[in-house]
Design a protein around this motif. Structure first.
Motif, PDB file in Angstrom:
ATOM      1  N   VAL A   1       0.853  -1.187   0.000  1.00 25.36           N
ATOM      2  CA  VAL A   1       0.000   0.000   0.000  1.00 25.36           C
ATOM      3  C   VAL A   1       0.891   1.239   0.000  1.00 25.36           C
ATOM      4  O   VAL A   1       1.804   1.361   0.808  1.00 25.36           O
ATOM      5  CB  VAL A   1      -0.923   0.016   1.232  1.00 25.36           C
ATOM      6  CG1 VAL A   1      -1.769   1.267   1.271  1.00 25.36           C
ATOM      7  CG2 VAL A   1      -1.799  -1.225   1.242  1.00 25.36           C
ATOM      8  N   ASP A   2       0.631   2.141  -0.933  1.00 22.75           N
ATOM      9  CA  ASP A   2       1.337   3.413  -1.009  1.00 22.75           C
ATOM     10  C   ASP A   2       2.861   3.289  -0.918  1.00 22.75           C
ATOM     11  O   ASP A   2       3.491   3.810   0.014  1.00 22.75           O
ATOM     12  CB  ASP A   2       0.844   4.365   0.092  1.00 22.75           C
ATOM     13  CG  ASP A   2      -0.620   4.713  -0.056  1.00 22.75           C
ATOM     14  OD1 ASP A   2      -1.095   4.794  -1.207  1.00 22.75           O
ATOM     15  OD2 ASP A   2      -1.295   4.898   0.974  1.00 22.75           O
ATOM     16  N   PRO A   3       3.477   2.610  -1.891  1.00 16.53           N
ATOM     17  CA  PRO A   3       4.940   2.503  -1.848  1.00 16.53           C
ATOM     18  C   PRO A   3       5.585   3.873  -2.011  1.00 16.53           C
ATOM     19  O   PRO A   3       5.065   4.736  -2.720  1.00 16.53           O
ATOM     20  CB  PRO A   3       5.265   1.599  -3.032  1.00 16.53           C
ATOM     21  CG  PRO A   3       4.104   1.755  -3.964  1.00 16.53           C
ATOM     22  CD  PRO A   3       2.916   2.015  -3.085  1.00 16.53           C
ATOM     23  N   ASN A   4       6.727   4.046  -1.338  1.00 18.43           N
ATOM     24  CA  ASN A   4       7.451   5.304  -1.492  1.00 18.43           C
ATOM     25  C   ASN A   4       8.320   5.230  -2.754  1.00 18.43           C
ATOM     26  O   ASN A   4       8.364   4.191  -3.439  1.00 18.43           O
ATOM     27  CB  ASN A   4       8.269   5.628  -0.231  1.00 18.43           C
ATOM     28  CG  ASN A   4       9.337   4.599   0.062  1.00 18.43           C
ATOM     29  OD1 ASN A   4       9.957   4.038  -0.840  1.00 18.43           O
ATOM     30  ND2 ASN A   4       9.570   4.344   1.336  1.00 18.43           N
ATOM     31  N   ASP A   5       9.003   6.321  -3.069  1.00 16.89           N
ATOM     32  CA  ASP A   5       9.788   6.385  -4.302  1.00 16.89           C
ATOM     33  C   ASP A   5      10.875   5.315  -4.346  1.00 16.89           C
ATOM     34  O   ASP A   5      11.141   4.734  -5.402  1.00 16.89           O
ATOM     35  CB  ASP A   5      10.430   7.766  -4.461  1.00 16.89           C
ATOM     36  CG  ASP A   5       9.408   8.855  -4.735  1.00 16.89           C
ATOM     37  OD1 ASP A   5       8.264   8.528  -5.131  1.00 16.89           O
ATOM     38  OD2 ASP A   5       9.752  10.041  -4.563  1.00 16.89           O
TER      39      ASP A   5
END
Length: 73
Positions: free
Chosen positions: A2-6
């Motif tokens: 869920v919502d991976p960072n860069d």
């Protein structure tokens, strides 16, 4: 994820590239025909590439922070 960072997205892209290379090396795109050894190698390649990418990114971040902190202010 869920919502991976860069950094996670970059690691996924790297792992995806390695996955494609592994499939090319196996020579069979129908994964249903893969042996247990083929599958183990695939998982090791993909997971290893993901983790290695995150580690490399963290090393680069740590290096950049160290350079900034070393600058006389």
């Amino acid at each position: 994820m869920v919502d991976p960072n860069d950094q996670e997205v970059a690691a996924m892209l790297t792992a995806g590239d390695i996955a494609g290379q592994y499939i090319d090396a196996v020579g069979r795109t129908d994964m249903a025909t893969w042996s247990e050894q083929d599958w183990r190698g695939f998982i090791e390649a993909v997971c290893g590439a993901y983790v290695d990418s995150l580690i490399e990114q963290q090393i680069a971040i740590n290096s950049a922070v160290a350079k900034v902190q070393a600058v006389p202010g």
